[in-house]
Design an enzyme around this catalytic site. Structure first.
Site, PDB file in Angstrom:
ATOM      1  N   LYS A  54       1.216  -0.947   0.049  1.00 10.04           N
ATOM      2  CA  LYS A  54      -0.214  -0.468  -0.001  1.00 10.04           C
ATOM      3  C   LYS A  54       0.867   1.177  -0.457  1.00 10.04           C
ATOM      4  O   LYS A  54       0.206   2.434  -0.753  1.00 10.04           O
ATOM      5  CB  LYS A  54      -1.071   0.079   1.168  1.00 10.04           C
ATOM      6  CG  LYS A  54      -1.979  -0.851   1.583  1.00 10.04           C
ATOM      7  CD  LYS A  54      -2.977  -1.551   2.015  1.00 10.04           C
ATOM      8  CE  LYS A  54      -3.696  -2.791   2.157  1.00 10.04           C
ATOM      9  NZ  LYS A  54      -5.081  -2.601   3.698  1.00 10.04           N
ATOM     10  N   GLN A  98      -4.343  -1.546   9.977  1.00 13.73           N
ATOM     11  CA  GLN A  98      -4.308  -2.998   9.160  1.00 13.73           C
ATOM     12  C   GLN A  98      -5.147  -3.829   9.724  1.00 13.73           C
ATOM     13  O   GLN A  98      -4.178  -4.090  10.808  1.00 13.73           O
ATOM     14  CB  GLN A  98      -2.609  -2.951   8.699  1.00 13.73           C
ATOM     15  CG  GLN A  98      -2.774  -4.551   7.632  1.00 13.73           C
ATOM     16  CD  GLN A  98      -3.094  -4.234   6.035  1.00 13.73           C
ATOM     17  OE1 GLN A  98      -3.053  -3.612   5.598  1.00 13.73           O
ATOM     18  NE2 GLN A  98      -4.150  -5.400   6.122  1.00 13.73           N
ATOM     19  N   ASP A 121     -10.906   3.594   3.975  1.00 16.62           N
ATOM     20  CA  ASP A 121     -10.842   1.597   3.714  1.00 16.62           C
ATOM     21  C   ASP A 121     -12.662   1.817   3.622  1.00 16.62           C
ATOM     22  O   ASP A 121     -13.351   0.087   3.666  1.00 16.62           O
ATOM     23  CB  ASP A 121     -10.516   1.053   5.398  1.00 16.62           C
ATOM     24  CG  ASP A 121      -9.309   0.505   4.911  1.00 16.62           C
ATOM     25  OD1 ASP A 121      -8.535  -0.521   3.944  1.00 16.62           O
ATOM     26  OD2 ASP A 121      -8.572   0.114   5.782  1.00 16.62           O
TER      27      ASP A 121
END
Ligand code: NAD
Length: 299
Positions: A54, A98, A121
């Protein structure tokens, strides 16, 4: 019939090229670039790889990434404290934590503490709720990536029978809502579904996100169906495969995504998309706060 393989890497590359140009323009306009804070807790090897991917993707398009590596012993309060700080940091436009997180951490509290305006997200309740009404600001990256892949091949879901296999909060459920928003007829199957094949065989578009290698065999697929394989499974011999028997199903479907190289790269690309969107919203919000009065969730 041999299916056309939808190349997620190529679609991603094209989109990332567009994003890089866009960021140059935004930098000219606003004198700064989008920034994404990435929080990695503990030393899970797979999570570290995902985070590195990412961050590299951010770099490739000109997004600043701020890496926060925290020990697995961190307390809930410490992690929430960092998120509160990042919520207030004007150089950070998106915040990504994460998953998975260690057991002492309250994942729901973490996701709820990320400001909805920085929730790139798409896991904050505000954004999840918006999926129901079609007013979500940041769509969750994986289902969003699937929608973009379909769009890249001009595959409309409107009026199509779409079967989603897998009903998780991050893939299957938001996927179903996004499809319904575009007027697909959606069935969602999961581990407790009786006779999976009786559903999958009806699908004009079959989207599979179960995490079970070879779950979908050719006899379960309608001839000419579009098959999207979200699954990522590592076999004992080290190979990465999806949930679909690619070799068999490719002879029956009209379109199919490979694993790797299908949905995976799109997930990261949609994270970049959402971060740019968050940046643009933040700049506009500074100029015309009232225009965004309906979107004021702050934590
Ligand atoms: P999850 O474990 O949270 O959920 C799996 C879902 O599949 C559940 O709803 C479960 O009921 C269902 N399921 C499990 N076995 C099944 C079976 N035999 N028949 C029907 N349904 C079954 O997983 P997740 O986080 O949604 O991820 C699913 C898969 O997608 C995994 O392989 C994961 O690695 C992959 N994934 C890929 C990306 C990507 O970027 N391509 C992103 C997220 C997840």
């Amino acid at each position: 019939m041999t299916a056309r393989t939808i190349n997620g890497l190529a679609v991603s590359k094209r989109l990332r090229g567009d994003y890089a140009l866009k960021i140059k323009e935004l930098e000219k306009q606003w004198g700064k670039r989008p920034g994404l804070a990435v929080i990695l807790v503990g030393d899970d090897a797979a999570s570290a790889v995902y985070v590195r991917n990412k961050e590299r993707a951010c770099e490739s398009v000109g997004i600043n990434s701020f890496h926060h590596a925290l020990p697995s012993s961190i307390t809930n309060a410490e992690l929430l404290g960092l998120i509160v700080e990042l919520n207030a940091n004007p150089d950070v436009h998106g915040i990504l934590v994460q998953l998975p997180l260690p057991p002492q951490i309250d994942v729901r509290a973490v996701l709820a503490t990320i400001s909805a305006e920085k929730d790139v997200d798409g896991f904050h309740l505000y954004n999840v709720g918006g999926l129901i009404t079609g007013s979500t600001v940041f769509s969750p990256c994986t289902p969003f990536g699937v929608m973009k892949l379909l769009e890249s091949e001009n595959i409309s879901v409107e009026g199509q029978n779409v079967v989603v296999v897998g009903a998780s909060n991050i893939v299957g459920k938001p996927m179903a809502l996004m499809l319904m928003q575009q007027e697909a007829t959606v069935a969602v199957c999961h581990a407790r579904t009786r006779d999976l094949a009786q559903f999958t065989i009806l699908a004009d578009i079959l989207i599979v996100a179960a995490g079970v290698p070879n779950l979908i065999l050719p006899q379960m697929v309608k001839r000419g169906a579009v098959v999207i394989d979200v699954g990522i499974n590592r076999l004992p011999d080290g190979r990465i495969v999806g949930d679909v028997d690619f070799t068999g199903v490719v002879e029956k479907a009209s379109f199919i995504t490979p694993v790797p190289g299908g949905v995976g790269p799109m997930t990261v690309t949609m994270l970049l998309h959402n971060t740019i969107q968050a940046f643009e919203r933040a700049q506009t919000l500074r100029q015309a706060p009232l225009a965004f009065s309906a979107f004021t969730t702050q934590n």
